[in-house]
Write a protein that holds these residues in place. Sequence first.
Motif, PDB file in Angstrom:
ATOM      1  N   PHE A 105      45.366 -80.913 -13.810  1.00 11.22           N
ATOM      2  CA  PHE A 105      43.921 -80.866 -14.206  1.00 11.22           C
ATOM      3  C   PHE A 105      44.010 -80.635 -15.666  1.00 11.22           C
ATOM      4  CE2 PHE A 105      42.494 -80.214  -9.782  1.00 11.22           C
ATOM      5  CZ  PHE A 105      41.717 -81.487  -9.624  1.00 11.22           C
ATOM      6  N   THR A 106      45.056 -79.987 -16.386  1.00  5.98           N
ATOM      7  CA  THR A 106      44.951 -79.938 -17.702  1.00  5.98           C
ATOM      8  C   THR A 106      45.382 -81.206 -18.431  1.00  5.98           C
ATOM      9  OG1 THR A 106      45.785 -77.444 -17.691  1.00  5.98           O
ATOM     10  CG2 THR A 106      46.541 -78.845 -19.561  1.00  5.98           C
ATOM     11  N   ARG A 107      46.207 -82.030 -17.628  1.00  9.38           N
ATOM     12  CA  ARG A 107      46.890 -83.375 -17.984  1.00  9.38           C
ATOM     13  C   ARG A 107      45.466 -84.207 -18.003  1.00  9.38           C
ATOM     14  NH1 ARG A 107      52.056 -84.945 -15.728  1.00  9.38           N
ATOM     15  NH2 ARG A 107      52.806 -84.591 -17.960  1.00  9.38           N
ATOM     16  N   GLN A 108      44.791 -84.116 -17.083  1.00  2.00           N
ATOM     17  CA  GLN A 108      43.446 -84.843 -16.932  1.00  2.00           C
ATOM     18  C   GLN A 108      42.371 -84.606 -17.914  1.00  2.00           C
ATOM     19  OE1 GLN A 108      41.688 -84.716 -12.998  1.00  2.00           O
ATOM     20  NE2 GLN A 108      42.454 -86.939 -12.718  1.00  2.00           N
ATOM     21  N   ALA A 109      42.593 -83.270 -18.566  1.00  2.00           N
ATOM     22  CA  ALA A 109      41.597 -83.011 -19.468  1.00  2.00           C
ATOM     23  C   ALA A 109      42.371 -83.520 -21.021  1.00  2.00           C
ATOM     24  CB  ALA A 109      41.479 -81.459 -19.794  1.00  2.00           C
ATOM     25  N   ARG A 110      43.289 -83.508 -20.825  1.00  2.00           N
ATOM     26  CA  ARG A 110      44.025 -84.168 -22.161  1.00  2.00           C
ATOM     27  C   ARG A 110      43.696 -85.507 -22.239  1.00  2.00           C
ATOM     28  NH1 ARG A 110      48.511 -81.029 -21.144  1.00  2.00           N
ATOM     29  NH2 ARG A 110      49.722 -82.941 -20.760  1.00  2.00           N
ATOM     30  N   TYR A 111      43.918 -86.323 -21.201  1.00  3.77           N
ATOM     31  CA  TYR A 111      43.564 -87.579 -20.960  1.00  3.77           C
ATOM     32  C   TYR A 111      42.094 -87.894 -21.366  1.00  3.77           C
ATOM     33  CZ  TYR A 111      41.871 -92.030 -19.132  1.00  3.77           C
ATOM     34  OH  TYR A 111      41.378 -93.417 -19.017  1.00  3.77           O
ATOM     35  N   HIS A 112      41.213 -87.060 -20.593  1.00  2.00           N
ATOM     36  CA  HIS A 112      39.843 -87.254 -20.916  1.00  2.00           C
ATOM     37  C   HIS A 112      39.333 -87.041 -22.637  1.00  2.00           C
ATOM     38  CE1 HIS A 112      35.776 -87.048 -20.199  1.00  2.00           C
ATOM     39  NE2 HIS A 112      35.414 -85.700 -20.617  1.00  2.00           N
ATOM     40  N   VAL A 113      40.042 -86.416 -23.339  1.00  2.00           N
ATOM     41  CA  VAL A 113      39.698 -85.978 -24.712  1.00  2.00           C
ATOM     42  C   VAL A 113      40.276 -87.315 -25.354  1.00  2.00           C
ATOM     43  CG1 VAL A 113      40.555 -84.935 -26.766  1.00  2.00           C
ATOM     44  CG2 VAL A 113      39.738 -83.443 -24.691  1.00  2.00           C
ATOM     45  N   TRP A 114      41.392 -87.757 -25.115  1.00  2.00           N
ATOM     46  CA  TRP A 114      42.045 -88.902 -25.695  1.00  2.00           C
ATOM     47  C   TRP A 114      41.068 -90.322 -25.468  1.00  2.00           C
ATOM     48  CZ3 TRP A 114      44.129 -93.108 -23.142  1.00  2.00           C
ATOM     49  CH2 TRP A 114      44.892 -94.128 -23.819  1.00  2.00           C
ATOM     50  N   HIS A 145      40.416 -75.853 -22.024  1.00  2.00           N
ATOM     51  CA  HIS A 145      40.438 -74.444 -22.419  1.00  2.00           C
ATOM     52  C   HIS A 145      39.860 -73.831 -21.206  1.00  2.00           C
ATOM     53  CE1 HIS A 145      41.379 -75.170 -26.246  1.00  2.00           C
ATOM     54  NE2 HIS A 145      40.472 -75.975 -26.656  1.00  2.00           N
ATOM     55  N   LEU A 146      38.859 -74.391 -20.369  1.00  2.00           N
ATOM     56  CA  LEU A 146      38.284 -73.560 -19.428  1.00  2.00           C
ATOM     57  C   LEU A 146      39.546 -73.900 -18.001  1.00  2.00           C
ATOM     58  CD1 LEU A 146      35.897 -72.477 -18.011  1.00  2.00           C
ATOM     59  CD2 LEU A 146      35.173 -74.868 -17.314  1.00  2.00           C
ATOM     60  N   ILE A 147      39.808 -74.899 -18.021  1.00  2.00           N
ATOM     61  CA  ILE A 147      40.969 -74.844 -16.775  1.00  2.00           C
ATOM     62  C   ILE A 147      41.903 -73.942 -16.806  1.00  2.00           C
ATOM     63  CG2 ILE A 147      42.556 -76.389 -15.810  1.00  2.00           C
ATOM     64  CD1 ILE A 147      40.884 -78.898 -16.645  1.00  2.00           C
ATOM     65  N   ALA A 148      42.513 -73.575 -18.282  1.00  2.00           N
ATOM     66  CA  ALA A 148      43.541 -72.575 -18.394  1.00  2.00           C
ATOM     67  C   ALA A 148      42.916 -71.226 -18.205  1.00  2.00           C
ATOM     68  CB  ALA A 148      43.873 -72.502 -19.732  1.00  2.00           C
ATOM     69  N   THR A 149      41.855 -71.027 -17.782  1.00  2.00           N
ATOM     70  CA  THR A 149      41.094 -69.675 -17.628  1.00  2.00           C
ATOM     71  C   THR A 149      41.266 -69.245 -16.052  1.00  2.00           C
ATOM     72  OG1 THR A 149      38.963 -70.016 -17.349  1.00  2.00           O
ATOM     73  CG2 THR A 149      39.679 -69.570 -19.595  1.00  2.00           C
ATOM     74  N   TRP A 150      41.384 -70.301 -15.360  1.00  2.00           N
ATOM     75  CA  TRP A 150      41.382 -70.147 -13.906  1.00  2.00           C
ATOM     76  C   TRP A 150      42.693 -69.800 -13.231  1.00  2.00           C
ATOM     77  CZ3 TRP A 150      38.637 -75.165 -13.876  1.00  2.00           C
ATOM     78  CH2 TRP A 150      36.933 -75.249 -14.215  1.00  2.00           C
ATOM     79  N   PRO A 151      42.589 -68.890 -12.256  1.00  2.00           N
ATOM     80  CA  PRO A 151      43.891 -68.689 -11.497  1.00  2.00           C
ATOM     81  C   PRO A 151      43.990 -69.844 -10.598  1.00  2.00           C
ATOM     82  CG  PRO A 151      42.000 -67.154 -10.708  1.00  2.00           C
ATOM     83  CD  PRO A 151      41.696 -67.958 -11.705  1.00  2.00           C
ATOM     84  N   VAL A 152      45.415 -70.070 -10.229  1.00  2.00           N
ATOM     85  CA  VAL A 152      45.890 -71.170  -9.382  1.00  2.00           C
ATOM     86  C   VAL A 152      45.053 -71.253  -7.948  1.00  2.00           C
ATOM     87  CG1 VAL A 152      47.747 -70.208  -8.489  1.00  2.00           C
ATOM     88  CG2 VAL A 152      47.814 -72.693  -8.750  1.00  2.00           C
ATOM     89  N   GLU A 153      44.551 -69.998  -7.559  1.00  2.00           N
ATOM     90  CA  GLU A 153      44.032 -69.953  -6.221  1.00  2.00           C
ATOM     91  C   GLU A 153      42.701 -70.505  -6.293  1.00  2.00           C
ATOM     92  OE1 GLU A 153      45.071 -66.818  -8.002  1.00  2.00           O
ATOM     93  OE2 GLU A 153      46.902 -67.287  -7.065  1.00  2.00           O
ATOM     94  N   ARG A 154      41.985 -70.607  -7.600  1.00  2.00           N
ATOM     95  CA  ARG A 154      40.713 -70.836  -7.553  1.00  2.00           C
ATOM     96  C   ARG A 154      40.567 -72.430  -7.180  1.00  2.00           C
ATOM     97  NH1 ARG A 154      36.349 -71.437  -6.548  1.00  2.00           N
ATOM     98  NH2 ARG A 154      34.513 -71.565  -8.001  1.00  2.00           N
ATOM     99  N   PHE A 155      41.517 -73.421  -7.304  1.00  2.00           N
ATOM    100  CA  PHE A 155      41.637 -74.668  -7.042  1.00  2.00           C
ATOM    101  C   PHE A 155      41.518 -74.818  -5.348  1.00  2.00           C
ATOM    102  CE2 PHE A 155      43.235 -74.147 -11.278  1.00  2.00           C
ATOM    103  CZ  PHE A 155      42.596 -75.321 -11.940  1.00  2.00           C
ATOM    104  N   ASP A 156      41.719 -74.076  -4.570  1.00  2.00           N
ATOM    105  CA  ASP A 156      41.638 -73.774  -3.320  1.00  2.00           C
ATOM    106  C   ASP A 156      40.403 -73.464  -2.906  1.00  2.00           C
ATOM    107  OD1 ASP A 156      44.254 -75.094  -2.753  1.00  2.00           O
ATOM    108  OD2 ASP A 156      45.109 -73.051  -2.690  1.00  2.00           O
TER     109      ASP A 156
END
Length: 173
Positions: A7-16, A97-108
């Motif tokens: 999702f960090t990669r998707q967020a970078r793409y989204h900005v670009w 920045h928001l994605i970076a604040t979430w623990p990996v468990e949050r995605f489940d």
Amino acid sequence: MDPIAHFTRQARYHVWATHRLLDAVSRVSDDDYRKDVGLFFKSIHGTLNHLLVGEHLLWYARFSKGASPLLALDAEIEPDRERLGQALKGGAANWEHLIATWPVERFDGQLDYKTMKGVPQSLPFAATLAHVFNHATHHRGQITAALTALGQPGPELDWVYHLQLEAAEATKP
């Protein structure tokens, strides 16, 4: 797959992609920018305002604060095209920045929020986050088609093109 990296990669793409789209839109006359060109939200301006409402004022609030603002999806939040572009760029930058604040468990887990009609809703967290980026891609595609119909060049926005650019940047000394 590591969901934070994905999702960090998707967020970078989204900005670009947001920057590239807005750069292409900046070359359109104000008349064409505001003209009803047959998009769901009528004009390029209407569609960009919808992205501001949907992505930044609704979904970002739901993901970052657990808030569920009651807004119309076709609301004109920002009539000024320059300020609208800046709001979209700034909003796109917030996701990484928001994605970076979430623990990996949050995605489940689940995302609990209220719909625009105030009805409680619970959806899979990662799939709903994917929706946010997919939704933006959908509307960027509509705007790109409108640019082409207006005789303007459409920007290259394919995700794989962005991945290739990132890979090339990573190999630079």
